[in-house]
Scaffold this active site. Structure first.
Site, mmCIF file in Angstrom:
data_model
loop_
_atom_site.group_PDB
_atom_site.id
_atom_site.type_symbol
_atom_site.label_atom_id
_atom_site.label_comp_id
_atom_site.label_asym_id
_atom_site.label_seq_id
_atom_site.Cartn_x
_atom_site.Cartn_y
_atom_site.Cartn_z
ATOM 1 N N GLY A 102 6.681 -30.764 -44.400
ATOM 2 C CA GLY A 102 6.818 -31.825 -45.406
ATOM 3 C C GLY A 102 7.100 -33.200 -44.837
ATOM 4 O O GLY A 102 6.584 -33.574 -43.784
ATOM 5 N N ASP A 134 9.770 -34.229 -43.513
ATOM 6 C CA ASP A 134 10.496 -34.080 -42.245
ATOM 7 C C ASP A 134 9.495 -34.038 -41.081
ATOM 8 O O ASP A 134 9.635 -34.751 -40.079
ATOM 9 C CB ASP A 134 11.301 -32.774 -42.317
ATOM 10 C CG ASP A 134 12.354 -32.638 -41.230
ATOM 11 O OD1 ASP A 134 12.984 -31.569 -41.166
ATOM 12 O OD2 ASP A 134 12.556 -33.593 -40.458
HETATM 13 N N1 APR Z 1 5.884 -39.388 -47.444
HETATM 14 C C1 APR Z 1 6.561 -39.303 -48.615
HETATM 15 N N2 APR Z 1 6.819 -38.145 -49.245
HETATM 16 C C2 APR Z 1 6.347 -37.013 -48.658
HETATM 17 C C3 APR Z 1 5.636 -37.015 -47.434
HETATM 18 C C4 APR Z 1 5.413 -38.270 -46.824
HETATM 19 N N3 APR Z 1 4.755 -38.378 -45.655
HETATM 20 N N4 APR Z 1 5.316 -35.712 -47.121
HETATM 21 C C5 APR Z 1 5.790 -34.953 -48.120
HETATM 22 N N5 APR Z 1 6.407 -35.717 -49.047
HETATM 23 C C6 APR Z 1 7.027 -35.331 -50.311
HETATM 24 C C7 APR Z 1 6.657 -33.994 -50.890
HETATM 25 O O1 APR Z 1 5.386 -34.060 -51.519
HETATM 26 C C8 APR Z 1 7.795 -33.813 -51.883
HETATM 27 O O2 APR Z 1 7.515 -34.542 -53.067
HETATM 28 O O3 APR Z 1 8.427 -35.227 -50.100
HETATM 29 C C9 APR Z 1 8.987 -34.477 -51.179
HETATM 30 C C10 APR Z 1 9.996 -33.490 -50.583
HETATM 31 O O4 APR Z 1 9.302 -32.361 -50.090
HETATM 32 P P1 APR Z 1 9.685 -31.663 -48.681
HETATM 33 O O5 APR Z 1 9.273 -32.547 -47.585
HETATM 34 O O6 APR Z 1 9.146 -30.283 -48.734
HETATM 35 O O7 APR Z 1 11.290 -31.641 -48.683
HETATM 36 P P2 APR Z 1 12.316 -30.680 -49.461
HETATM 37 O O8 APR Z 1 11.741 -30.121 -50.697
HETATM 38 O O9 APR Z 1 13.587 -31.477 -49.515
HETATM 39 O O10 APR Z 1 12.491 -29.466 -48.444
HETATM 40 C C11 APR Z 1 13.123 -29.720 -47.218
HETATM 41 O O11 APR Z 1 11.319 -28.792 -45.996
HETATM 42 O O12 APR Z 1 10.088 -29.803 -44.394
HETATM 43 C C12 APR Z 1 11.135 -28.963 -44.600
HETATM 44 O O13 APR Z 1 12.557 -29.361 -42.710
HETATM 45 C C13 APR Z 1 12.432 -29.542 -44.110
HETATM 46 O O14 APR Z 1 13.559 -27.470 -44.348
HETATM 47 C C14 APR Z 1 13.397 -28.753 -44.923
HETATM 48 C C15 APR Z 1 12.706 -28.634 -46.261
#
Ligand code: APR
Length: 171
Positions: free
Chosen positions: A33, A35
Site C-alpha cells: 500500500g 507504506d
Molecule cells: N498515495 C496515497 N494513498 C495511497 C497510496 C499512495 N501512493 N497507495 C495506497 N494508498 C491508499 C489506499 O488506497 C488506501 O486508501 O492508502 C489507503 C490506506 O491503505 P494501506 O496503504 O493499505 O494502509 P492501511 O489500510 O492503513 O494498512 C496498513 O498495509 O501496507 C501495509 O505496511 C502496511 O501493514 C501496513 C498496512
C-alpha cells in the site's frame, strides 16, 4: 486560518506538504500500500532510519527525514485493523491523527498530508474512517489555530476522495 482539504493523487508523486504521513505497521520496516510506495520513492535510507526507531505502537506516531521524497519529513502512524468496531478501533484511529499532528507541531511542521489511514489492508470502513479523520483534524486545529497552514488528505481513488470530501462539507 488553516486550510483543510482533500486531493486525488499518489502521496509520493509531488510536493503536497512539509510532511507526509505513512500508514505503517508496528514494525516500521515497510509493507504494501502507501507504506510500500513511500519506501520505494524515498529510497533505502528511509528504511535505515526506520530501523533505529524500534517500531511504533498502534495509535502512536514517529518521524524521520524524507530523503528522495518531495517533502521534508515522513510521519509514521499505525492505524487499527478493523475487527468490527468493538476493539477500540475508533479511539485508536483518532489517536493516529492526534499524535501525528502533535508530532508535526513539535517539529514546527506547518503543512501535513495524510493518506486514508487504515482503509486499505486494515479494512476500516471508509465512511467511518473519514468521519473520525475529519473530526479529529478539526478538533486539533481548533485547539491550535495558529499551528498549521494546511492539512490535507491525498486519496488514491475517486470513491475514497468523494467520501472524505463529503465529510469535509458537513459543518
Ligand atoms: N498515495 C496515497 N494513498 C495511497 C497510496 C499512495 N501512493 N497507495 C495506497 N494508498 C491508499 C489506499 O488506497 C488506501 O486508501 O492508502 C489507503 C490506506 O491503505 P494501506 O496503504 O493499505 O494502509 P492501511 O489500510 O492503513 O494498512 C496498513 O498495509 O501496507 C501495509 O505496511 C502496511 O501493514 C501496513 C498496512
Amino acid at each position: 486560518m488553516t486550510v483543510i482539504r482533500t486531493e486525488l493523487g499518489d502521496i509520493t508523486a509531488k510536493h503536497y506538504a512539509d510532511a507526509i504521513v505513512n500508514a505503517a505497521n508496528e514494525s516500521l520496516l515497510g509493507g504494501g500500500g502507501v507504506d510500500g510506495a513511500i519506501h520505494r520513492a524515498a529510497g533505502p535510507e528511509l528504511l535505515a532510519e526506520c530501523r533505529m526507531l524500534n517500531g511504533c505502537k498502534t495509535g502512536q506516531a514517529k518521524i524521520t527525514k524524507a530523503y528522495r521524497l518531495p517533502c521534508n519529513y515522513v510521519i509514521y502512524t499505525v492505524g487499527p485493523v478493523w475487527h468490527g468496531g468493538t476493539h477500540s478501533e475508533a479511539e485508536l484511529l483518532t489517536s493516529c491523527y492526534r499524535h501525528s499532528l502533535e508530532l508535526a507541531m513539535e517539529y514546527g511542521i506547518r503543512s501535513v498530508a495524510f493518506p486514508s489511514i487504515s482503509t486499505g489492508v486494515y479494512s476500516y470502513p471508509v465512511q467511518q474512517a473519514a468521519e473520525i479523520a475529519v473530526q479529529t483534524v478539526r478538533a486539533v486545529v481548533e485547539e491550535h489555530p495558529e499551528a498549521f497552514d494546511e492539512i490535507l488528505w491525498v486519496l488514491f481513488d475517486e470513491r475514497t476522495k468523494l467520501v472524505y470530501a463529503g465529510e469535509l462539507q458537513k459543518c
